[in-house]
Write an enzyme that holds these catalytic residues in place. Structure first.
Site, PDB file in Angstrom:
ATOM      1  N   GLY A  14       0.788  -1.228   0.000  1.00 22.22           N
ATOM      2  CA  GLY A  14       0.000   0.000   0.000  1.00 22.22           C
ATOM      3  C   GLY A  14       0.821   1.279   0.000  1.00 22.22           C
ATOM      4  CB  SER A  15       4.324   2.174  -0.839  1.00 20.71           C
ATOM      5  OG  SER A  15       4.455   1.656  -2.136  1.00 20.71           O
ATOM      6  CG  ASN A  16       1.932   3.002  -5.605  1.00 15.87           C
ATOM      7  OD1 ASN A  16       2.430   3.953  -6.208  1.00 15.87           O
ATOM      8  ND2 ASN A  16       2.496   1.807  -5.574  1.00 15.87           N
ATOM      9  CG  MET A 107      -0.703  -7.562  -6.783  1.00 15.81           C
ATOM     10  SD  MET A 107       0.028  -6.463  -8.021  1.00 15.81           S
ATOM     11  CE  MET A 107       1.140  -7.605  -8.818  1.00 15.81           C
ATOM     12  CB  ILE A 109      -6.505 -10.530 -14.421  1.00 15.66           C
ATOM     13  CG1 ILE A 109      -4.972 -10.481 -14.539  1.00 15.66           C
ATOM     14  CG2 ILE A 109      -7.164 -10.271 -15.773  1.00 15.66           C
ATOM     15  CD1 ILE A 109      -4.397 -11.572 -15.406  1.00 15.66           C
ATOM     16  CG  HIS A 129       1.361  -1.982 -16.154  1.00 16.74           C
ATOM     17  ND1 HIS A 129       1.452  -3.233 -15.565  1.00 16.74           N
ATOM     18  CD2 HIS A 129       2.003  -2.080 -17.346  1.00 16.74           C
ATOM     19  CE1 HIS A 129       2.115  -4.032 -16.363  1.00 16.74           C
ATOM     20  NE2 HIS A 129       2.453  -3.371 -17.448  1.00 16.74           N
ATOM     21  CG  ASP A 169      -1.100  -4.575 -17.363  1.00 12.70           C
ATOM     22  OD1 ASP A 169      -1.775  -4.051 -16.463  1.00 12.70           O
ATOM     23  OD2 ASP A 169      -0.353  -5.536 -17.176  1.00 12.70           O
ATOM     24  CD  GLU A 198       5.183   1.592  -9.109  1.00 11.66           C
ATOM     25  OE1 GLU A 198       5.078   0.662  -9.909  1.00 11.66           O
ATOM     26  OE2 GLU A 198       5.212   1.414  -7.870  1.00 11.66           O
TER      27      GLU A 198
HETATM   28  C1  GRF Z   1       3.679  -1.457  -7.438  1.00 12.37           C
HETATM   29  O1  GRF Z   1       5.042  -1.507  -7.682  1.00 12.37           O
HETATM   30  C2  GRF Z   1       2.927  -1.701  -8.705  1.00 12.37           C
HETATM   31  O2  GRF Z   1       3.573  -1.297  -9.835  1.00 12.37           O
HETATM   32  C3  GRF Z   1       2.793  -3.189  -8.695  1.00 12.37           C
HETATM   33  O3  GRF Z   1       2.575  -3.505  -7.356  1.00 12.37           O
HETATM   34  C4  GRF Z   1       3.259  -2.578  -6.528  1.00 12.37           C
HETATM   35  C5  GRF Z   1       2.354  -2.117  -5.446  1.00 12.37           C
HETATM   36  O4  GRF Z   1       3.044  -1.573  -4.375  1.00 12.37           O
HETATM   37  N1  GRF Z   1       1.798  -3.606  -9.613  1.00 12.37           N
HETATM   38  P1  GRF Z   1       2.268  -0.982  -3.140  1.00 12.37           P
HETATM   39  O5  GRF Z   1       1.340  -2.052  -2.583  1.00 12.37           O
HETATM   40  O6  GRF Z   1       1.511   0.237  -3.577  1.00 12.37           O
HETATM   41  O7  GRF Z   1       3.343  -0.624  -2.139  1.00 12.37           O
END
Ligand code: GRF
Length: 215
Positions: A14-16, A107, A109, A129, A169, A198
């Site tokens: 969940g870093s994003n 993760m 589809i 992606h 994708d 990202e």
């Molecule tokens: C990201 O690197 C994304 O590109 C990939 O999964 C990762 C997710 O990271 N598909 P996070 O869970 O947001 O830390």
């Protein structure tokens, strides 16, 4: 104007998601409200991040669906299980009346069972992606780019935020960015470089789609 209702799908660290939370209601991502974070994995650290930010969470796992719709073929695809899982995911999402759904390291589809009910309601679904559009698709793109770099077949890769369609994708890109591999000595260094990029791009892509929804 009411804040845009953002729903985030995750599977992992969940870093994003954290990047979105940190940018929310700053000039980088103004006027947003996170209405829910849904994870397909119970132990996803991103759920803890959401709880810390007081965002409601839901765990929606595939296992009960695989039990209900077993697949005994030699190469199991669990297509009935995935269809039923996705239909329920769509119901969970629609119940929150989101203006946008962001797949941030989700993760799975997704199938038309998920996409069609949201498209009918004109709710955009976007995904992060780690490759440029039309270059590498599917899983392990960072590792694959790294292998090709080591073989002298490429010097750069990239990342994109794109609309989600049934073709994996391949949906229309909203924003993308090249990432040079040069100077990286290990896969971990490339991963760090990509993740840093990202975290900015997911904020930018979300902002653009929220703005489009307000026009
Ligand atoms: C990201 O690197 C994304 O590109 C990939 O999964 C990762 C997710 O990271 N598909 P996070 O869970 O947001 O830390």
């Amino acid at each position: 104007m009411a804040p845009a209702r953002v729903l985030v799908l995750i599977s992992g660290s969940g870093s994003n998601l954290q990047a979105l939370i940190d940018a929310s209601n700053t000039p980088a991502l103004p006027d947003v409200e996170f209405v829910k974070v849904i994870s397909d994995r119970k132990d996803a650290y991103g759920l803890k991040r959401a709880e810390a930010a007081k965002i409601p969470t839901t765990y929606h796992g595939i296992l009960p669906y695989k039990k209900k719709f077993p697949d005994d073929t030699e190469k199991p695809q669990f297509s009935e299980a995935r269809k039923a899982y996705d239909a329920d995911l769509a119901k969970l999402v629609l119940a929150e009346k989101p203006d946008i759904v962001v797949c941030a390291g989700f993760m799975r589809i997704v199938t038309p069972s998920f996409l069609e009910p949201l498209h009918e309601q004109k709710i955009p679904i976007i995904n992060l992606h780690p490759s440029l559009h039309g270059d590498l698709v599917g899983a392990h793109c960072i590792e694959r780019a790294w292998e090709e770099f080591k073989q002298g077949k490429r010097t750069k890769t990239g990342i994109m935020i794109h609309y989600v369609i049934a073709e994996v994708d391949m949906g229309e890109p909203i924003v993308q960015q090249e990432v040079s591999i040069e100077g990286c000595e290990t896969l971990e260094q490339l991963q760090t470089r990509i993740h840093e990029a990202e975290h900015k791009l997911i904020v930018e892509g979300t902002k653009r789609v929220v703005e489009r929804g307000r026009q």
